[in-house]
Design an enzyme around this catalytic site. Structure first.
Site, PDB file in Angstrom:
ATOM      1  CB  CYS A 166      -9.754 -32.106 -17.060  1.00 25.88           C
ATOM      2  SG  CYS A 166      -9.255 -33.303 -15.878  1.00 25.88           S
ATOM      3  CD  GLU A 224     -11.042 -30.442 -24.485  1.00 22.35           C
ATOM      4  OE1 GLU A 224      -9.820 -30.219 -24.499  1.00 22.35           O
ATOM      5  OE2 GLU A 224     -11.679 -30.637 -23.434  1.00 22.35           O
ATOM      6  CD  GLU A 251     -19.336 -28.693 -27.118  1.00 17.76           C
ATOM      7  OE1 GLU A 251     -19.611 -28.675 -28.335  1.00 17.76           O
ATOM      8  OE2 GLU A 251     -19.198 -29.752 -26.471  1.00 17.76           O
ATOM      9  CD  GLU A 294     -19.689 -29.291 -11.263  1.00 14.12           C
ATOM     10  OE1 GLU A 294     -18.533 -29.035 -11.687  1.00 14.12           O
ATOM     11  OE2 GLU A 294     -20.526 -29.929 -11.914  1.00 14.12           O
ATOM     12  CD  GLU A 320     -13.158 -31.390 -11.745  1.00 13.01           C
ATOM     13  OE1 GLU A 320     -12.947 -31.057 -12.925  1.00 13.01           O
ATOM     14  OE2 GLU A 320     -12.561 -32.304 -11.172  1.00 13.01           O
ATOM     15  CE  LYS A 322      -6.658 -32.026 -22.908  1.00 16.44           C
ATOM     16  NZ  LYS A 322      -7.711 -31.496 -22.025  1.00 16.44           N
ATOM     17  CB  CYS A 365      -1.917 -36.227 -19.604  1.00 14.69           C
ATOM     18  SG  CYS A 365      -3.647 -35.807 -19.414  1.00 14.69           S
ATOM     19  CB  SER A 418     -17.023 -31.813 -12.940  1.00 19.99           C
ATOM     20  OG  SER A 418     -16.749 -30.451 -13.112  1.00 19.99           O
TER      21      SER A 418
END
Ligand SMILES: Cc1cc2nc3c(=O)[nH]c(=O)nc-3n(C[C@H](O)[C@H](O)[C@H](O)COP(=O)(O)O)c2cc1C
Ligand code: SF4
Ligand code: SF4
Ligand code: SF4
Ligand code: SF4
Ligand code: SF4
Ligand code: SF4
Ligand code: SF4
Ligand code: SF4
Ligand code: FES
Ligand code: FES
Ligand code: FES
Lengths: 178, 578, 614
Positions: free
Chosen positions: B303, B365, B370, B286, B283, B362, B507, B323
């Site tokens: 994230c 996710e 992908e 980037e 990140e 999560k 979190c 990002s």
């Protein structure tokens, strides 16, 4: 007076009713652009119920694609629109019959035996109140006082008022719906 | 300040207080169910709907709900009269009369406000039994189970989702006995734009909303001789899991956590913090790239899967600015199934990656398409902090008495920068540490960017790194994210980098963490623990993590290399906004 | 455009003179929803046709008015003759009688039913003939053409507003209303002037005046009659309220089931705007006020003021806890005065004629009149307006003409689903908010349903709970689940499965619901249960102990049996919907009790009284 509720199948809005009727869609769009909508989402929300009235007047019911259209233009979440629709007994998300038979369930009609009249309709039409017959011809429901209490019990079929309806008059009323 | 009397005791309270607050001030408890206050997030849910908090107020004909009755000068309140207690008992009786009494097999067993209330009020028999609600259970998504038969209509979830998160999935639907809380057309959550943040689950006082439990899958994998099972645990887990075993909130239980996981039979115990360091490498590369070209700014962190799904639905026009770095969980999975699998000579399909996360999103996710290659998911099973605790209990692991142990290497080695991912502001601070070093070309000693820390929903700061002024913003809670993004869209604010976390506070307050039942002091303790853990670490910058350096040398090449891109970056898809 | 108060008075005078010079005889035709439902349209057409056939347009003017309140005799018309000064009320008119009526002109037409003109006393007349009714609220309903502003102006319309704006300060207007003792007619009886005072005292950028025209009480239609028969009076009152509290926006929340009222209101608003009674700078002064209409969508609870506000805001109509009261923080958090239609309808008269005049009507602690929708088993069903403190006897026997078919009076239900039942013992009780509450009933909005021995009181209680169950918003536990349980227990009692324990539970749960529910709906929903249990305890006992329903209503507790009077005419057998009557022609028939669904068709058809209901 429970409401008919059929959980839609397919992705959200896939009933596509809004696009099958471009004229009505346009009319609804015009109606909504004529509203005094501003930047304030909360204030815009004040137009929700009248938009739903308009939409139901046009399409006869409020399928998901129509809800989505209204939600979008008012900047509301679909869930908020549905929450409102499902609260008010005037709104329906399923098509209603060509003949909407409503038995007055107001007190004056009740004490003159409206419940028996409703029972008779249920029996003759084979549907419960809040339901529509399979051929889409009849919907049965109750409503509260049409203000014609002197004619109790009262039955309304679409806009027509039948007064002093005894149970044995039920078949005649059904026959009238042709 | 006003003076009033509660149960014959004088009390002085602020004129804006409620009877409930006044009573609690002098140590009188009044039971509540629907009421929820999350003071540090300015969330106040005063529905006044459950009516278990009713009290007697002199001069009023009816009982009054303590949770939403404002105090008045000279008010005389009684909380414990026969009339009030009987009324509460009857209310509870009614609630239970429309409630499956499945405590023994309920996700919420032992953690349920209704169960607790029933215990407290000593209701021994249900008088008013009758028809019960009957809803199909929604099991159609990876993260959340909705069993509305247990719903008590407190509407806390609605406030969490609509007011706090502004995702807008949940609404009261229908009315009367049939009223319940549901998405539009009472569809399953999987049909909606729900981001699976789990804040509704965290808010629900009963078992109507709960996490999809995957512990059974973990047990099966652990007992499969053909599988190598590794586990990663997220930064926020270690500062909360102890609460499930009676340890003080804010206890750092990293060592015990590792030991417990070994007890459960995992072959290797790794750390998501390692992958957090990896995330920072990518990140930051980037960020610096964009800063240099001065384009595509601000960069947004990516994230948090709840946040990712949120912008995919609600801000599809912005999907080019986050990002492209994957979340730490997914980076871990990708590295484990390539680098690590190769290293230990196990086929990816025989390597099971389990995550222990503070998070319900999560779970979803890890199931995104992908994030699998050739039909093999990068992360196979995700369990929450609470599920881990229950596995320990099942297996007889006496967590609180375990000796501390260390993570395995190489995927267990991490820096302090990785740990602070667990708190709102942490990702950005970690990135700033690396950015500063890289831009300055040296190992700077000033690495605490305290200005980005905190609980406040939206914070911003201007930090100077290597002589460059960086404007940064942090928001946690999706409602705040929305406000921040809207102000950027309107051109009211300009930033270089923004960190966004779906859960208020980050979190550490994830939907999979031990329940706090409205006690936000617990969150503050978790937060402080995270920063203590960071301070205790010998290495506190991601790029100085030796195993990260080794990973790049052995496998990935440079940050931002084609290989890194293939394994560690992702794409976003605009989605329907309804 | 009315330029100022003086202009208004002159204009009204001139209109009055013009009317006096017009056709000498005016025929008022009751064209409310009720009248139309009773087929008044053909009568109207026939009258018009008759007049034009005879070319008497210069002599007769036909005026379509709102409801006259004579439900029992619809279609009804009134012939008012300007020369003779006579007023003749005809009832149950059929189109064929048009000729006779026109023929008779000012005199009573032969062969047409003439109704007593002592039926009521209008607001502007001295009550000399001892009429039981005094009309303040309904002063114009049935007397003016609601779609014609001039008609309202002739009747003194907008004079109250003119007086308020020119002769009084906002505080004085509020003071006058407070002084009049007017209390909310929406059910609660809260002093209107006090409510206005709260809102007036708040400093706020926006304030709102809301007219509650939701009228959801089943069997009540007072507000509808006002809105259909005299829409301008509500607009005028709202503007007066706006002036008194400092609001410039009014909203009428009306149920969608009242299309005619909506149409007339819209028209009235337009006319008022065109003539400077609404809009900016009313009657040439500084005060500005406008009115919007918002529609309900079928939810009784939206009559509750906080729910109503949420509904206007586009939310589910769920009530919220008070305080804060709407007058402090209401629509969009602005101070909001919510008043009922009937409450508003009193206001123009109070301002025009003063608080002292108003206070003479009714009782000192409960001033003015109350409109009731009298229905059920009474002979003359209708809308009645009586001074506060009139007795039930006055209403049921005086105005209502007693029980129909000469049957015995059993009970009167007041206050709709929030109310309770009164029985013969209470016929002499003067009706006020307090006396009714003392009897576990409610004034409510004014529904008054008369019941006779054919009505089962347990079943009546169950009926109201049916209603509450349907209309509860579902927000709070006691109402959402508690009322469901009450209903289930009453169903048990009606089915003959009740026990003493059921009764005790009914009572206890009722009290808890009253004590703990969030809004007025839940707080009053057990009233019908408690009051019937109190007043008709023996009927409950019979259902439980003797498994009997003396009114023969509860189906599980009755059976139809054919007795020896049966001549075997087969009529019943041919009509039984489930074909459970067997028997040969000219022989005694028999009912298969297992199959009989107790619809009662046979019982009502048999001409030989050969079927007993037990
Ligand atoms: C369940 C419920 C239904 C109500 N329905 C009505 C109604 O239909 N019309 C009305 O004017 N007031 C209704 N009210 C009373 C209103 O809440 C409010 O008190 C009233 O509109 C105030 O006006 P008033 O002071 O002029 O009576 C209802 C109250 C409750 C609790
Ligand atoms: S939700 Fe609570 S009370 Fe209900 S079954 Fe689960 S643990 Fe028991
Ligand atoms: S408390 Fe009672 S019901 Fe519950 S598990 Fe123990 S013995 Fe069983
Ligand atoms: S998981 Fe989050 S987005 Fe989904 S319903 Fe719950 S609060 Fe809303
Ligand atoms: S699902 Fe849970 S949080 Fe939501 S209303 Fe029901 S009980 Fe309350
Ligand atoms: S903030 Fe953390 S716990 Fe919450 S959804 Fe995002 S990743 Fe999950
Ligand atoms: S009492 Fe009934 S209508 Fe009123 S808030 Fe409670 S559930 Fe809703
Ligand atoms: S209608 Fe009466 S008389 Fe005729 S068959 Fe039936 S019971 Fe006998
Ligand atoms: S009551 Fe109805 S069902 Fe029973 S016998 Fe008579 S007609 Fe038939
Ligand atoms: S109760 Fe049926 S019309 Fe009024
Ligand atoms: S906690 Fe007060 S009403 Fe629910
Ligand atoms: S005639 Fe109008 S209400 Fe009866």
């Amino acid at each position: 007076m429970t409401k008919n509720r059929v959980r839609p199948t397919g992705p959200i809005g896939s009933d596509g009713v809004i696009n099958q009727e471009p004229k009505k869609r346009q009319e609804l769009a015009d109606y909504m652009s004529g509203l005094n909508l501003g930047d304030d989402r909360d204030r815009n929300r004040g137009f929700l119920i009248q938009c739903l009235h308009k939409a139901q007047e046009l399409f006869g019911y409020l399928p998901e694609s129509v809800q989505l259209f209204v939600a979008d233009r008012l900047g509301l979440h679909l869930s908020e629109v549905y929450g409102v629709i499902s609260f008010y007994s005037y709104f329906t998300t399923v098509p209603v019959g060509r003949y909407r038979i409503n038995v007055c369930m107001g007190t004056a009609c009740f004490v003159r035996g409206a419940d028996r009249v409703l029972e008779e309709f249920k029996r003759h039409l084979g549907i419960d109140d809040g339901e529509t017959s399979e051929n889409g011809k009849f919907s049965l429901g109750g409503l509260r006082c049409v203000g014609a209490c002197s004619l109790a019990p009262v039955v309304m079929v679409n806009d027509k008022v039948y007064g002093n309806v005894a149970p044995d008059k039920v078949p005649d009323i059904i026959n009238d719906c042709q | 300040m006003i003076k009033m009397t509660i149960n014959d005791r004088q009390v002085q309270v602020d004129a804006s207080a409620t009877v409930l607050q006044a009573a609690r001030k002098i140590g009188i408890d009044i039971p509540t169910l629907c009421h929820l206050e999350l003071d540090c997030f300015e969330v106040e849910h005063r529905m006044g709907s459950c009516r278990v908090c009713v009290v007697e107020i002199e001069g009023r004909p009816n009982l009054a709900p303590a949770c939403c009755t404002p105090v008045l000068e000279g008010m005389v309140v009684r909380t414990n009269t026969m009339r009030a207690i009987n009324a509460r008992r009857t209310i509870l009786d009614l609630l239970l009369s429309d409630h499956p009494k499945d405590c023994l097999t309920c996700e919420k067993n032992g953690n349920c406000n209704l169960q607790e209330l029933a215990g407290e009020l000593g209701l021994h028999r249900i008088l008013y039994s009758g028809e019960m609600s009957n809803y199909p259970v929604d099991l159609a998504n990876e993260s959340i189970v909705r069993d509305l038969n247990k719903c008590i209509m407190c509407r806390r979830c609605e406030t969490a989702c609509n007011t706090m998160q502004t995702v807008g999935i949940l609404s009261g639907v229908r009315r009367g006995f049939e009223a319940v809380v549901a998405p539009s057309e009472e569809r399953p959550l999987s049909d909606t734009k729900c981001v699976f943040c789990g804040q509704c689950v965290a808010a629900c006082p009963v078992g109507a909303l709960s996490a999809m439990n995957r512990t059974y899958d973990v047990w099966r994998a652990l007992n499969d001789p053909d599988k190598t099972v590794v586990v990663q645990t997220a930064p926020a887990v270690r500062v909360a899991v102890g609460e499930e075993f009676g340890l003080e909130p804010g206890t750092i239980a990293t060592g015990k956590l590792v030991a417990a996981l070994r007890h459960l039979g995992f072959d290797k115990v790794f750390d998501t913090d390692f992958a957090a360091d990896l995330t920072i490498m990518e990140e930051t590369t980037e960020l610096i790239g964009r800063l240099k070209k001065s384009e595509n700014l601000p960069i947004l962190t990516s994230c948090c899967p709840g946040w990712v799904k949120f912008f995919e639905h609600q801000f599809p026009g912005l999907i080019h600015i986050p990002s492209t770095a994957k979340s730490p969980q997914q980076m871990f999975g990708a590295v484990a199934k390539s680098y690590y699998a190769e290293k230990i000579g196990v086929q990816p399909e025989n390597l099971v990656v389990v995550s222990v996360m503070p998070c319900l999103a999560k779970k979803y996710e890890a199931s995104r398409e992908e994030f699998s290659r050739n039909g093999v998911r990068d992360v196979d099973i995700v369990i929450s902090t609470r599920e881990l605790a229950s596995m320990c209990k099942e297996a007889g692991v006496v967590f609180e008495h375990l000796e501390d142990e260390d993570f395995d290497r190489p995927l267990g080695e991490s820096s302090g920068a990785g740990v602070i991912f667990g708190a709102s502001g942490g990702v950005l601070e970690a990135a700033l540490r690396t950015t500063a070093d890289w831009l300055a070309g040296e190992d700077l000693s000033n690495l605490d960017f305290v200005e980005v820390r905190g609980m406040k929903g939206i914070r911003d700061a201007t930090v100077t790194v290597a002589g460059m002024e960086l404007k940064v913003a942090i928001s946690s809670g999706l409602g705040n994210a929305r406000r921040l993004l809207e102000s950027i869209q309107k051109g009211e604010a300009e930033y270089h980098a923004i960190e966004i976390m779906a859960c208020p506070g980050g979190c550490l307050n994830g939907g999979g963490q031990p329940y706090i039942h409205g006690d936000t002091k617990i969150l503050e303790k978790r937060r402080q623990a995270i920063y203590r853990e960071d301070a205790n670490k010998p290495v506190r910058k991601s790029h100085l993590n030796p195993d990260i350096q080794k990973l790049y040398q052995e496998f990935l090449g440079e940050p931002g290399s084609p290989r890194a891109h293939e394994l560690l970056h992702t794409k976003y898809n605009p989605r329907n906004n309804f | 455009m009315i330029e100022n108060a003086k202009h208004l008075r002159e204009h009204a005078l001139e209109l009055g003179m013009r009317q006096a010079k017009g056709p000498r005889t005016r025929i008022l035709v009751s064209m409310g929803t009720c009248g139309i439902a009773a087929d008044t349209e053909p009568v109207l057409a026939a009258l018009r046709e008759e007049i034009s056939r005879r070319d008497l347009q210069d002599v007769f003017e036909v005026v379509e008015t709102g409801c006259m309140g004579l439900c029992h005799s619809e279609p009804s018309i009134e012939v008012v003759d300007g020369v003779e000064g006579t007023m003749t009320l005809y009832g149950n008119v059929v189109p064929g009688q048009a000729a006779a009526i026109i023929e008779a002109g000012p005199y009573e037409a032969a062969g047409v039913e003439v109704l007593e003109r002592t039926w009521y006393c209008p607001e502007n007349e001295e009550n000399t003939n001892g009429a039981l009714q005094a009309r303040v609220v309904l002063r114009n309903s049935g007397r003016i053409d609601p779609e014609n502003l001039d008609s309202y102006l002739i009747a003194g319309g907008y004079q109250g507003l003119a007086r308020a704006l020119t002769e009084m300060s906002p505080e004085e207007v509020g003071g006058e209303v407070r002084e009049s003792g007017l209390r909310g007619r929406g059910g609660g009886g809260f002093p209107t002037g006090m409510k206005w005072g709260f809102a007036a005292a708040r400093k706020a950028r926006d304030k709102f005046v809301v007219c509650n025209a939701d009228e959801g009480d089943p069997g009540a239609f007072m507000d509808r009659a006002v809105l259909e028969g005299d829409p301008h009076c509500v607009l005028e009152a709202m503007a007066i309220a706006g002036y008194a509290v400092g609001a410039s926006q009014g909203i009428i929340y009306i149920r969608a089931e009242y299309p005619l009222a909506i149409k007339r209101l819209r028209k009235a608003i337009e006319q008022a705007r065109e003539n400077g009674f609404l809009g900016s700078g009313i009657m040439g002064g500084k005060f500005s006020f406008d009115i919007d209409i918002k529609y309900g969508a079928g939810a009784f609870v939206c009559g509750e003021e906080t729910a109503l506000i949420h509904s206007i805001e586009g939310h589910r109509g769920e009530p919220t806890f008070k305080p804060p009261f709407p007058a402090v923080s209401g629509l969009w958090k602005a101070p909001t005065v919510v008043n009922n239609v009937e409450t508003f309808a009193n206001v123009p008269a109070i301002i025009r004629r003063g608080a002292d005049w108003f206070k003479q009507i009714g009782l000192p602690e409960c001033t003015g009149t109350k409109v009731f929708a009298l229905a059920g088993k009474v002979s003359k069903v209708g809308l009645v307006e009586v001074p506060m403190g009139a007795t039930l006897h006055d209403i049921v026997y005086g105005v209502g003409g007693g029980i129909r078919d000469g049957r015995e009076f059993k009970a009167v239900q007041t206050g709709g689903p929030s109310g309770g039942c009164l029985k013969a013992d209470h016929l002499q009780t003067p009706i006020t908010y307090e006396t009714l509450r003392a009897l576990d009933s409610m004034m409510g909005s004014g529904g008054m349903i008369v019941m006779d021995s054919d009505d089962c009181m347990v079943n009546v209680a169950k009926f109201f709970l049916d209603f509450t169950l349907d209309e509860s918003c579902g927000k709070c536990t006691p109402c959402r689940i508690g009322n469901k349980r009450l209903h289930e227990m009453l169903t048990e009692v009606c089915a003959g499965r009740g026990t003493q324990e059921t009764l005790a539970k009914l009572k206890n749960l009722s009290h808890t619901i009253k004590d703990t529910a969030l809004c007025g709906l839940g707080q009053t929903s057990p009233n019908p249960v408690l009051s019937t249990m109190l007043q008709f305890e023996d009927e409950y006992r019979e259902h439980i102990e003797d498994k009997k329903c003396r009114a023969g209503v509860c189906r599980h507790l009755i059976s139809y049996v054919i007795n020896d009077d049966c001549v075997g005419c087969t009529l019943c057998a041919r009509n039984c919907p489930v074909d459970c009557i067997s028997g040969q022609r000219r022989e005694k028939h028999e009912i298969d009790q297992d199959k009989c669904i107790k619809c009662g068709v046979c019982h009502s058809l048999c001409k030989f009284h050969a079927i007993d209901k037990r």
